[in-house]
Design a protein around this motif. Structure first.
Motif, short mmCIF file in Angstrom:
data_model
loop_
_atom_site.label_atom_id
_atom_site.label_comp_id
_atom_site.label_asym_id
_atom_site.label_seq_id
_atom_site.Cartn_x
_atom_site.Cartn_y
_atom_site.Cartn_z
N ARG A 10 0.83 -1.21 0.00
CA ARG A 10 0.00 0.00 0.00
C ARG A 10 0.87 1.26 0.00
O ARG A 10 0.61 2.21 -0.74
CB ARG A 10 -0.91 0.01 1.22
CG ARG A 10 -2.03 -1.00 1.12
CD ARG A 10 -2.88 -1.04 2.36
NE ARG A 10 -3.79 -2.19 2.31
CZ ARG A 10 -5.03 -2.17 2.75
NH1 ARG A 10 -5.52 -1.09 3.29
NH2 ARG A 10 -5.78 -3.23 2.68
N MET A 11 1.90 1.24 0.82
CA MET A 11 2.80 2.40 0.88
C MET A 11 3.52 2.58 -0.46
O MET A 11 3.75 3.71 -0.90
CB MET A 11 3.82 2.23 2.02
CG MET A 11 3.21 2.32 3.42
SD MET A 11 2.24 3.83 3.69
CE MET A 11 3.51 5.06 3.67
N TRP B 4 -8.38 8.30 11.98
CA TRP B 4 -7.01 7.97 11.56
C TRP B 4 -6.47 8.99 10.55
O TRP B 4 -5.45 8.74 9.92
CB TRP B 4 -6.96 6.58 10.95
CG TRP B 4 -7.41 5.50 11.88
CD1 TRP B 4 -7.04 5.35 13.19
CD2 TRP B 4 -8.32 4.45 11.61
NE1 TRP B 4 -7.65 4.27 13.74
CE2 TRP B 4 -8.45 3.68 12.79
CE3 TRP B 4 -9.04 4.07 10.47
CZ2 TRP B 4 -9.27 2.56 12.86
CZ3 TRP B 4 -9.84 2.95 10.56
CH2 TRP B 4 -9.97 2.20 11.75
N TRP B 6 -5.64 11.03 7.24
CA TRP B 6 -5.57 10.70 5.81
C TRP B 6 -5.44 9.21 5.57
O TRP B 6 -5.93 8.68 4.57
CB TRP B 6 -4.42 11.46 5.14
CG TRP B 6 -3.05 11.10 5.64
CD1 TRP B 6 -2.37 11.70 6.64
CD2 TRP B 6 -2.22 10.04 5.16
NE1 TRP B 6 -1.16 11.09 6.83
CE2 TRP B 6 -1.04 10.07 5.92
CE3 TRP B 6 -2.35 9.07 4.16
CZ2 TRP B 6 0.00 9.16 5.73
CZ3 TRP B 6 -1.30 8.17 3.96
CH2 TRP B 6 -0.15 8.22 4.75
N TRP B 7 -4.81 8.49 6.49
CA TRP B 7 -4.66 7.04 6.32
C TRP B 7 -6.04 6.37 6.33
O TRP B 7 -6.35 5.53 5.48
CB TRP B 7 -3.75 6.47 7.41
CG TRP B 7 -3.55 4.98 7.26
CD1 TRP B 7 -4.29 3.99 7.82
CD2 TRP B 7 -2.58 4.32 6.46
NE1 TRP B 7 -3.85 2.76 7.44
CE2 TRP B 7 -2.78 2.93 6.60
CE3 TRP B 7 -1.53 4.77 5.65
CZ2 TRP B 7 -1.98 1.98 5.96
CZ3 TRP B 7 -0.74 3.82 5.01
CH2 TRP B 7 -0.96 2.45 5.17
N ALA B 11 -7.95 4.20 3.53
CA ALA B 11 -8.00 2.76 3.77
C ALA B 11 -9.39 2.19 4.03
O ALA B 11 -9.65 1.04 3.66
CB ALA B 11 -7.08 2.42 4.96
N TRP B 152 -8.32 0.55 -1.11
CA TRP B 152 -7.10 1.39 -1.13
C TRP B 152 -6.80 1.86 -2.56
O TRP B 152 -6.55 3.04 -2.80
CB TRP B 152 -5.93 0.57 -0.56
CG TRP B 152 -4.64 1.30 -0.50
CD1 TRP B 152 -3.66 1.29 -1.46
CD2 TRP B 152 -4.16 2.16 0.54
NE1 TRP B 152 -2.62 2.08 -1.07
CE2 TRP B 152 -2.90 2.63 0.16
CE3 TRP B 152 -4.69 2.56 1.78
CZ2 TRP B 152 -2.14 3.47 0.96
CZ3 TRP B 152 -3.94 3.41 2.57
CH2 TRP B 152 -2.67 3.87 2.16
#
Lengths: 234, 307
Positions: A10-11, B4, B6-7, B11, B152
């Motif tokens: 994902r990163m 959480w 921006w994450w 997600a 995602w």
């Protein structure tokens, strides 16, 4: 472990997206020493796969129409060109009727059909408007910008000549009559001179003609199916 | 935004689904509009021995690009590209199989763009880029597992569309700010004098110093500040003004396909909750209007019977 791999993936995707937009912004940024250094990378990435240019009427907006004029020439007239120059009579306006038709019907393709002519004329003289930033940087004395600008202008001009040959041949095949002995078409750009803001109430629009050269009629080019309408616009 | 930050935004759940649907539909509408006008000239523009001289080889390489270029060496295959574009545009407009439609629309649109790049405008460029980013997003009614990888990827697609739109506006605004006519406030006057673009009835309006200066500065400020506005409380105002601005461009300059795409890009920035609110309001408004029409109809006396 699986969770760690998922997180890394994902990163990684997010990192790719950030890198992509960093390159995009660099590609669109004005010329600079740093940009000149990374230009090959920008051309190979964004310039190839995500080509874009947002100079919408910028930095200087266009202020007039440029029309393409054409004059079919016989072999005799071509042979006489060096002695007598281009004839003054018998020119066709290929752009004006498209502009007029578009003004009469906004829900038509005429404006778009005029774009290849307009863009070919622009490219023939100075290259694409997107080169304006390189041109300005070159004028300020940066040799790298001059190199990039000149290379792109040469490429654009070569393509413009080819496109003008196709446009003029397509036009001629449209209006040709049986027994015609035309071998070439002379092209000319009619540029509307900008009326300055300060003179907007006192000046009227004038035009200037600029010759674009003489192009052989390519017999393989398809008739436009568009210029038969222009028979009466000589 | 979740707790959480921006994450969590990226997600947990797919974002901007209604905005994406509007964008898909608008790109479909724009492509259909273009093909409705241009298909009759398809062979002249893109066909063998037509005006098109471009190649896909710089993008696809000599083998694949050579194969793609061969599509334009026959009338039938040139027309087939146009037909594929029309069908995929129709699917995008109606919301049928939108992922496959995005793939086929992107391929067919990129092929004709590459064949004659002198024909395209910035709206076409924006649509091509948006079609690519749309490939990352989920179909409108799909229900993915919360916090899954597909969520995602979808949200990265949303982010890509948003970043591309902000880049587009900011660069357009900053490039204008560097132009002397925009700086002096006379740019709109000069654009209005282009006879092939501007409506004759409105040309005189931009001879007025107040109108041309205000409109020129407004354009630069609107575009240059678009990214900041989208991340602030000005977002809804900016979207509303942007829609009106691009309707004006469509009417005044006649660049209709560009306007369709840009209006959709503006509307993409409305959230799903805002679309839901608009839908409820529209439904309530429609019900009230229908009720009023029915009561009006009852009040109108019927024709008198003879005898």
């Amino acid at each position: 472990l699986i969770r760690g791999v998922g997180l890394a993936a994902r990163m990684g995707m997010l990192g790719l997206l950030c890198a992509h937009f960093a390159l995009t912004v660099a590609y669109l940024a004005p010329p600079s020493p740093l940009k000149a250094r990374v230009q090959p990378l920008l051309d190979a990435t964004v310039g190839t796969y995500f080509e874009q240019n947002w100079s919408l009427f910028a930095p200087s907006p266009r202020s007039s129409d440029v029309a393409l004029l054409a004059r079919p020439l016989t072999a005799t007239e071509v042979a006489d060109l060096s002695r007598r120059g281009l004839p003054q009579e018998g020119w066709y306006d290929l752009s004006g009727p498209l502009y007029t038709a578009f003004e009469g019907n906004r829900l038509s393709a005429y404006e778009r059909l005029s774009r290849p002519q307009y863009r070919a004329i622009l490219a023939y003289f100075a290259g694409d408007p997107s080169l304006a930033a390189w041109q300005e940087s070159c004028a300020r004395g940066d040799p790298t910008s001059c190199g990039i600008y000149e290379q792109r202008v040469d490429l654009g001009r070569a393509r413009a000549r080819e496109l003008l040959t196709h446009i003029s041949s397509a036009f001629y095949h449209d209006i040709a009559r049986p027994g015609d002995t035309v071998t070439h078409v002379a092209l000319r750009a009619r540029d509307g001179v900008r009326i300055l803001w300060s003179q907007r109430e006192t000046s009227a629009r004038t035009t200037r003609d600029i010759d674009l050269g003489v192009y052989p009629v390519d017999p393989s080019v398809r008739p436009a199916g568009l210029y038969r309408l222009l028979e009466g616009t000589r | 935004m979740t707790r959480w930050g921006w994450w969590g935004w990226l997600a947990t759940a797919p974002r901007q689904r209604s905005g994406l649907r509007v964008l898909q539909g608008a790109i479909g509408a724009m492509l259909l509009f273009r093909m409705a006008l241009e298909a009759r000239y398809a062979l002249y523009l893109w066909g063998p021995n037509g005006l098109g001289l471009g190649s896909t080889q710089p993008v696809l390489g000599p083998t694949l690009g050579g194969m793609a270029d061969r599509l334009f060496t026959m009338d039938a295959s040139t027309l087939a590209v146009v037909v594929v574009l029309v069908i995929s545009a129709l699917c995008l407009l109606l919301g049928w199989h939108t992922q496959w439609a995005s793939v086929f629309a992107l391929v067919a649109f990129s092929l004709i763009d590459a064949r004659l790049p002198e024909l395209i405008d910035r709206g076409d460029t924006a649509a091509r880029l948006m079609l690519f980013y749309l490939l990352l997003t989920l179909p409108f009614r799909s229900a993915p597992a919360p916090s899954s990888v597909v969520v995602w990827i979808h949200n990265l697609g949303v982010l890509a569309i948003a970043m591309q739109a902000m880049t587009l506006y900011a660069i357009a605004g900053l490039m204008k700010a560097a132009g002397p006519e925009w700086y002096e406030g006379t740019a709109l006057y000069y654009i209005s004098q282009v006879e092939s673009l501007s409506l004759p009835a409105l040309r005189g309006i931009f001879r007025d110093p107040f109108v041309t200066t205000a409109a020129s500065y407004f354009t630069v400020l609107y575009e240059a500040l678009f990214p900041i506005a989208m991340l602030s409380r000005l977002r809804l105002t900016w979207i509303a003004v942007g829609v009106a601005f691009h309707v004006g461009i469509g009417v005044f300059l006649g660049i209709i396909s560009f306007s369709i795409v840009m209006i959709a890009i503006d509307l993409f920035f409305l959230t799903d909750a805002e679309y839901a609110w608009i839908a409820i309001r529209a439904r309530l408004g429609w019900t009230a209007l229908r009720r009023r029409l029915v009561s009006l109809a009852r009040r109108v006396p019927g024709p008198a019977r003879a005898g």
